[in-house]
Design a protein around this motif. Structure first.
Motif, PDB file in Angstrom:
ATOM      1  N   UNK A   1       0.661  -1.261   0.001  1.00 30.57           N
ATOM      2  CA  UNK A   1       0.135   0.479  -0.180  1.00 30.57           C
ATOM      3  C   UNK A   1       0.779   1.280  -0.059  1.00 30.57           C
ATOM      4  N   UNK A   2      -0.086   2.085  -0.406  1.00 37.56           N
ATOM      5  CA  UNK A   2       1.066   3.432  -0.115  1.00 37.56           C
ATOM      6  C   UNK A   2       0.010   4.581   0.569  1.00 37.56           C
ATOM      7  N   UNK A   3       0.778   5.587   0.614  1.00 36.75           N
ATOM      8  CA  UNK A   3       0.755   5.868   2.002  1.00 36.75           C
ATOM      9  C   UNK A   3       0.683   7.680   1.904  1.00 36.75           C
ATOM     10  N   UNK A   4       1.335   7.898   0.022  1.00 33.31           N
ATOM     11  CA  UNK A   4       1.517   9.110   0.338  1.00 33.31           C
ATOM     12  C   UNK A   4       0.798  10.498  -0.144  1.00 33.31           C
ATOM     13  N   UNK A   5      -0.597  10.276  -0.201  1.00 34.49           N
ATOM     14  CA  UNK A   5      -1.364  10.853  -0.830  1.00 34.49           C
ATOM     15  C   UNK A   5      -2.494  11.211   0.733  1.00 34.49           C
ATOM     16  N   UNK A   6      -2.292   9.950   2.026  1.00 33.41           N
ATOM     17  CA  UNK A   6      -3.289   9.496   2.510  1.00 33.41           C
ATOM     18  C   UNK A   6      -3.073  10.828   4.111  1.00 33.41           C
ATOM     19  N   UNK A   7      -4.075  11.156   4.734  1.00 33.21           N
ATOM     20  CA  UNK A   7      -4.178  12.007   5.853  1.00 33.21           C
ATOM     21  C   UNK A   7      -3.701  11.267   6.921  1.00 33.21           C
ATOM     22  N   UNK A   8      -1.714  11.893   7.210  1.00 31.29           N
ATOM     23  CA  UNK A   8      -1.270  11.144   8.310  1.00 31.29           C
ATOM     24  C   UNK A   8      -1.426  11.567   9.025  1.00 31.29           C
ATOM     25  N   UNK A   9      -1.287  10.812  10.423  1.00 31.59           N
ATOM     26  CA  UNK A   9      -2.122  11.171  12.245  1.00 31.59           C
ATOM     27  C   UNK A   9      -0.143  11.151  12.145  1.00 31.59           C
TER      28      UNK A   9
ATOM     29  N   UNK B   1      14.922   9.866 -12.154  1.00 32.71           N
ATOM     30  CA  UNK B   1      13.264   8.887 -12.373  1.00 32.71           C
ATOM     31  C   UNK B   1      13.280  10.211 -10.878  1.00 32.71           C
ATOM     32  N   UNK B   2      11.761  10.315 -10.287  1.00 31.73           N
ATOM     33  CA  UNK B   2      11.463  10.914  -9.226  1.00 31.73           C
ATOM     34  C   UNK B   2      12.017  11.804  -8.427  1.00 31.73           C
TER      35      UNK B   2
ATOM     36  N   UNK C   1      14.465   0.748  -5.273  1.00 31.73           N
ATOM     37  CA  UNK C   1      13.869   2.098  -6.142  1.00 31.73           C
ATOM     38  C   UNK C   1      13.730   3.043  -4.764  1.00 31.73           C
ATOM     39  N   UNK C   2      15.217   3.224  -4.010  1.00 28.17           N
ATOM     40  CA  UNK C   2      15.608   4.025  -3.594  1.00 28.17           C
ATOM     41  C   UNK C   2      15.526   5.809  -4.109  1.00 28.17           C
ATOM     42  N   UNK C   3      15.725   6.298  -3.658  1.00 29.63           N
ATOM     43  CA  UNK C   3      15.011   8.160  -4.510  1.00 29.63           C
ATOM     44  C   UNK C   3      16.757   8.813  -3.830  1.00 29.63           C
ATOM     45  N   UNK C   4      16.666   8.952  -5.342  1.00 24.76           N
ATOM     46  CA  UNK C   4      18.418   9.879  -5.197  1.00 24.76           C
ATOM     47  C   UNK C   4      17.634  10.910  -4.514  1.00 24.76           C
TER      48      UNK C   4
ATOM     49  N   UNK D   1       7.654  13.220  -2.391  1.00 24.16           N
ATOM     50  CA  UNK D   1       7.757  11.939  -2.325  1.00 24.16           C
ATOM     51  C   UNK D   1       8.077  11.134  -3.303  1.00 24.16           C
ATOM     52  N   UNK D   2       9.120   9.980  -2.848  1.00 24.15           N
ATOM     53  CA  UNK D   2       9.946   8.370  -3.583  1.00 24.15           C
ATOM     54  C   UNK D   2       8.581   8.314  -4.175  1.00 24.15           C
ATOM     55  N   UNK D   3       8.114   7.393  -4.931  1.00 21.74           N
ATOM     56  CA  UNK D   3       6.734   7.018  -5.135  1.00 21.74           C
ATOM     57  C   UNK D   3       6.939   5.728  -4.806  1.00 21.74           C
TER      58      UNK D   3
END
Lengths: 295, 160, 755
Positions: free
Chosen positions: C1-9, C421-422, C606-609, C702-704
């Motif tokens: 699952x991806x929580x990037x656009x979620x409302x994080x608490x 990328x990204x 997929x570690x984002x640079x 965000x790193x997707x």
């Protein structure tokens, strides 16, 4: 295994007897901030450590008719907290305060700094400039020795093996007198001086210097008392011409080596820079223009 | 080899230990008494990780002989918290994330205690110079200094 | 699952770390704090020479000393054949590692271990060390990298024939390897350039200077089972190396991760553990060893010093059309400098058509280098970022504008292969331009410098377990040693997925026998890769929780949804049930199928640079040459800050290590090849009074590939400082300082030379 004993005598006589009676190397412990490091590094292996801090007079500061007597083992933090001494000898207090960290200030002493006999010791140029006198005790009683006669070379002193310094005497100050000490280090704290400079002056009402003592650290095997610098100051105000001559005299007096802390060429130039800056502070203080810490 | 018997006070409690002359107070605290909160980072007085208070004065315990503790009162990091309550300095170090690895933290907290005991209202510059003998390699000191200044404010009763 | 656009608490807040109280009260147990009943002390005999043949070692007097329990030399270790290992952060040859921990035949640097003693007390061990008689034949040595590459230099390894050149050289040399990366046509690029700038740069070896010296406690039992307590950046790394170097099955070695007092890459390889095990095997006692600070400097890894040239060609409009770099890295006594990343990172911030990079991995008589925060990149970028700054001056361009014009973007193909990328570099440059520091007026005599940095970041193998306790509290365990607060972020990610308060989740680090293999804490990988494993393991727990609720309600599991820490019927069709919270489900877990746990092991990809830009203002004392940092701002794309305080802390700490590298830190050698400053007195790390506050600006692109968008953070911030400061000094004085450290004597000499 070698064994190391410890004694904390409560009188000068007892301490002298211990030092004289030791068959091997005996070391005097005051703050220990150099001694313990050197023992750990294996620079020497004493068989006896004589802790002098319980001897009356070794810790403490008293004023007698404008003169100050500072116990030889008085920690930097205690010296720094003494308002009267700081007012009379701000340069000396600052110099001692510059040694090491706050932690080291809790332990380090003038006697330790002097008897460690490092040419880069921070408090020693200030002691020289102050014309401080060391009260040396030993089996033959007490003798008073100008501080500049104590160190004889790196790590060597003129004290006999059964002698130690009980206290330092600083002379009473005439009006319009003050002192300053500056050192140069690569960081802001925690380094050994690349160059140090202590200057003590007395001015007349017009700001002309009537007496001066000047010293340089870390530019020779011992701290130098530089008469040529004092000669330039005496009879003059601190104008551009005097400053330039003072700079040149400091550079001429400096005979440094190149090592991990700086090249000889750099040290020589910095001796000149510090001479000017230190003199400016000392003159300002003596004329009442400035007080407070320089760092 | 004969050992010296030392009677002292550690964190408010009477204590006795046996030590050899060359053992530093740091060696004694860690290896004899079993208080390992003070750390050895250099054993030469250059890193401050072994900071303790002796009769209220801040020192490097690596630069003090164990035998010198005779008759003194030693305070180590283990004695900073008040019962089961963290000292405000400890609390502020946590809140400001003023530690990463935490190895220098005991020394920094003891040194900060000494600072605020002596100067309850330090400037940032005074705090930085006071703590110059406490090396921290993780934080760049930013959050450490913020924690110290905030703890000072709390201890002065200005904030909570 | 991806929580990037979620409302994080929980993610993005700043809770107190779970190991915090232990660390502010002195209770946390670091390596040297561990004790064992009957423990004895191990010490190492080290070479006093930079390079020497060991003619003989006589241990008889040491063995005869009362209280000595064991003495070992290389004869007590199996001979290891040459074999590359990828256990730590960089490539390592097992044979070299074996030689490095206990010299065989020759000592290759001052401090090289050649014998070890275990005795009842430290004092006896020290005395025994002094009683070991070693006869040396002192050999000529070489320290400097350019000197070591010369044809007549003393050769360290008779079997070192430069790799990466064709044909293979006929004679051995100190050049272990040549690395090249090419993109486009470099000659055509320079031919098309209207402005060309070229300069040379040097850097000194600098040490990670973690405050905790290496230490360990090892016990070898008569049944062959070994227990090790040690701090490191990877207890699986300790297990792997110790197993290999002593020929012990991994299953017989259990490594317990002690709290680690700083590593920065320097604790991704080992020095003491196999020696302690060998001493324990021989003595039958638990053996404790700890390095002195001098040992740490002389015998554990600094990073490379280097000699670097950069040549840039540009159009008058600022388009960089050609970029060339030659890097010569000191590897220390054994092959394996970070020359690869050095070659990769210097130009990776730029979109340049023609690039040519040539790197040399060179051995000399210094301690073998170890990884240090973005290994290689700071050296490479120091040179490139100074050159770009000077190119901007030649072009009459704003240095930020020149970087903006040539900035790498998504889709830019790097000279070392991958296509960006990204990435969030554009956003970093935008934040830099918008920052008040960039616009603030400069005081008279001050200078401002800018530099940028890139680190690719890595993923890799990570394992995590999540256990739901009977009361509904949760324990998260991973195999990643926590060097800077990662337990906090692991717990936060789990709490977020579970929808519960962070106070109900405790994160810990499991030993090698208690969790699956996990690669070292390095390469800025833990929040990314181990965080991914924790997230996935937590999601598996959520699935189980849903299944238990479904069982309780007797409805299908896909009719249950999990939100805010509770199971709900997914809709009205699922039935009308009161939500079941985590504690309620946990309480009944025995009756609904047994304990609720999960374990996930992954090889994260997929570690984002990461990209960063630093702005630095300096004042230069023109008489003493002393440089003061007046203001410092570090801007970085962090993907998503899980715990922003610890993200800021990474950036602040990295920047200050870079400031030390720039101004005051260096290995100083005398003419005998001996280190002159192996202590914190003269190895000058920045102290609190040297510094201003370090403003860390978090840019979040965000790193997707990460569930919360995180990308590695810890390494980028050490890359820009050296050039940012050199550029600021140039701004203040007009002088380029191309040699590190930019110490007062060098700055004053440069000013004197310029008149």
């Amino acid at each position: 295994m070698s064994s190391l004993s410890y004694a904390a005598p409560t009188s000068v006589d007892a301490a002298v007897k211990l030092l004289a009676g030791a068959s091997g190397l005996a070391k005097v412990l005051s703050g220990g901030t150099d001694l313990l490091v050197q023992m750990r590094a294996g620079r020497f292996k004493p068989e006896l450590i004589v802790d002098t801090k319980k001897i009356p007079g070794v810790i403490g500061i008293r004023e007698e008719n404008g003169a100050f007597i500072i116990g030889a083992g008085t920690p930097g933090a205690v010296v720094e907290a003494h308002a009267g001494l700081t007012a009379a000898w701000p340069g000396l207090v600052e110099a001692l305060d510059l040694i090491g960290s706050t932690q080291v200030q809790g332990r380090c002493s003038l006697a330790g700094n002097l008897c460690n006999a490092s040419p880069a010791a921070d408090s020693v140029p200030a002691l020289y400039a102050a014309a401080a006198v060391a009260v040396v005790v030993g089996p033959n009683g007490t003798r008073e020795v100008p501080v500049e006669q104590i160190p004889t070379g790196p790590g060597r002193t003129s004290l006999a093996r059964d002698e130690f310094i009980l206290e330092f005497k600083l002379p009473a100050r005439p009006a319009r007198s003050s002192d300053a000490y500056l050192r140069f280090i690569p960081r802001t704290e925690m380094d050994i001086a690349v160059v140090g400079c202590g200057i003590s002056v007395t001015l007349d009402a017009n700001g002309v210097c009537t007496a001066a003592r000047c010293s340089l650290g870390a530019v020779a095997p011992t701290v130098l008392l530089v008469q040529a610098m004092a000669d330039i100051l005496v009879g003059n105000k601190l104008d551009a011409d005097t400053l330039a001559k003072l700079d040149a005299a400091a550079q001429a007096a400096a005979k440094p080596i190149s090592d991990k802390r700086g090249t000889a060429e750099y040290r020589t130039k910095i001796a000149g820079v510090l001479a000017r800056r230190t003199a400016a502070i000392a003159f300002d203080r003596a004329s009442g223009k400035a007080t407070g810490k320089t760092h | 080899m004969s050992k010296s018997h030392v009677t002292t006070t550690i964190n408010g409690e009477a204590a006795e230990f046996l030590c050899e002359t060359q053992q530093t107070l740091l060696d004694v605290l860690r290896d004899v008494v079993g208080l390992t909160g003070a750390k050895e980072g250099c054993a030469s007085g250059d890193c401050g990780a072994c900071s303790v208070l002796i009769d209220g004065t801040l020192v490097c315990s690596c630069l003090v002989l164990g035998v010198e503790a005779e008759g003194k009162a030693i305070t180590t990091i283990e004695g900073i918290a008040q019962g089961d309550h963290l000292h405000p300095i400890q609390q502020k170090f946590l809140e400001h994330a003023a530690l990463q690895c935490g190895f220098c933290t005991p020394g920094l907290i003891v040194a900060t205690k000494a600072l605020l005991d002596e100067n309850p209202n330090p400037t940032e510059t005074e705090a930085r110079y006071w703590l110059a003998g406490n090396l921290c390699r993780c934080t760049g000191y930013d959050k450490v200094i913020r924690a110290v200044m905030d703890a000072a404010a709390v201890m002065r009763g200005e904030t909570v | 699952m991806n929580y990037i656009s979620s409302d994080l608490k929980v993610v993005g807040t700043r809770p107190i770390r779970p190991d915090g109280v232990d660390k502010v009260t002195g209770r946390a147990l670091f390596s040297a704090d561990t004790r064992s009943a009957g423990m004895i002390w191990g010490k190492i005999k080290r070479s006093p020479h930079a390079h020497a043949r060991i003619v003989s070692i006589d241990t008889s007097k040491a063995e005869a000393l009362p209280g000595v329990r064991a003495v070992v030399t290389s004869a007590d270790f199996p001979e290891i054949s040459s074999e590359m290992a990828f256990v730590g952060e960089g490539p390592m040859n097992f044979r070299d590692l074996s030689d490095n921990i206990m010299a065989r035949g020759k000592v290759l640097y001052e401090g090289h271990a050649l014998a070890a003693v275990a005795a009842n007390t430290q004092a006896i061990a020290d005395e025994a060390i002094a009683l070991i008689d070693v006869v040396y034949e002192v050999l000529p040595h070489v320290i400097d990298v350019d000197e070591a590459m010369k044809a007549d230099a003393p050769v360290l390894h008779a079997d070192m024939f430069t790799a990466g050149v064709n044909p293979k050289p006929a004679t051995p040399s100190n050049i272990a390897k040549v690395v090249t990366f090419k993109k486009g046509d470099i000659d055509a690029g320079f031919a098309a350039a209207e402005v060309i700038f070229e300069d040379s740069y040097t850097t000194k070896p600098v040490h990670q200077a973690y405050i905790e010296p290496h230490a360990c406690l090892a016990t070898y039992n008569p049944d062959g089972q070994v227990t090790i307590h040690a701090s490191s950046q990877g207890h699986f790394m300790i297990r792997a190396y110790t197993a290999k170097l002593l020929g012990i099955d991994m299953a017989n070695i259990r490594v317990n991760p002690a709290e680690i007092g700083g590593g920065f890459g320097g604790k991704t390889l080992i020095y003491l553990e196999p020696v302690a095990v060998a001493l324990s095997r021989k003595s039958g006692k638990p053996v404790k060893m700890q390095m002195t600070r001098e040992d740490v400097f002389r015998a554990s890894g600094p990073t490379s010093g280097a000699s670097v040239t950069v040549k840039l060609g540009a159009k008058k409009d600022g388009t960089i059309v050609a970029a060339q770099q030659v890097l010569k890295f000191q590897a220390g006594a054994y092959a394996g400098s970070p020359i690869g990343p050095g070659c990769m990172c210097g130009f990776a911030m730029y979109d340049i058509e023609n690039i040519d990079v040539l790197g040399y991995d060179v051995v000399s008589n210094r301690p073998k280098v170890a990884a240090y925060r973005a290994p290689g990149a700071p050296i490479s970028s120091f040179a490139v970022e100074c050159a770009v700054d000077d190119l901007a001056r030649m072009l009459g361009m704003d240095p930020l504008a020149l970087r903006e014009k040539n900035a790498a973007v998504n889709g830019t193909k790097t000279h070392y292969g991958p296509t960006h990328a990204n990435i969030g570099y554009t956003q970093v440059l935008e934040a830099t331009r918008a920052h008040p520091h960039w616009k603030a007026p400069l005081a008279e005599g001050h200078g401002r410098g800018l530099a940028v940095g890139f680190w690719f970041n890595i993923g890799g193998e990570s394992s995590a377990t999540v256990h739901v306790n009977e009361d509904g509290s949760v324990v998260v365990a991973t195999g990643s040693p926590d060097v800077g607060g990662s337990r906090a972020s692991m717990g936060m990610m789990a709490a977020e997925v579970l929808g519960i308060d962070i106070s109900k989740v405790r994160a810990t680090i499991a030993d090698t026998a208690s969790i699956g293999y996990t690669f070292v804490t390095g390469g800025s990988r833990v929040t990314f890769a181990t965080g991914m494993a924790v997230t996935q393991a937590t999601e598996k727990v959520v699935e189980q929780l849903k299944a238990r609720a479904a069982q309780t309600w007797d409805i299908p599991v896909d009719a249950v949804e999990w939100r805010d820490g509770k199971a709900y019927p997914a809709g009205t069709n699922a039935g009308a049930f009161e939500p079941l919270d985590l504690a309620a489900i946990a309480l009944k877990q025995a009756r609904t199928g047994g304990p609720i746990n999960s374990e996930v092991s992954i090889n994260a990809q997929g570690a984002g640079a990461g990209f960063g830009a630093h702005i630095c203002d300096v004042a230069v004392d023109k008489e003493t040459g002393k440089v003061e940092i007046i203001r410092y701002t570090a801007i970085q794309d962090v993907g998503k800050a899980i715990h922003p305080s610890y993200v800021e802390g990474q950036i602040q700490g990295g920047a200050v290590q870079g400031i030390g590298w720039a101004l005051s830190e260096e290995y100083i050698y005398n003419d005998k090849g001996l280190m002159e400053n192996p202590g914190f007195l003269d190895y000058r790390c920045p102290v609190a009074s040297d510094l201003p506050m370090i403003e860390a600006v978090l840019v979040e692109v965000p790193n997707p590939r990460h569930p919360f968008g995180a990308r590695g953070v810890g390494e980028v911030p050490i890359i820009p400082p050296m050039a940012a400061i050199s550029n600021a000094i140039k701004g203040a004085t007009g002088l380029r300082m191309p040699d590190l450290p930019m110490s007062p004597p060098k700055v004053r000499a440069a000013m004197d030379a310029a008149g």
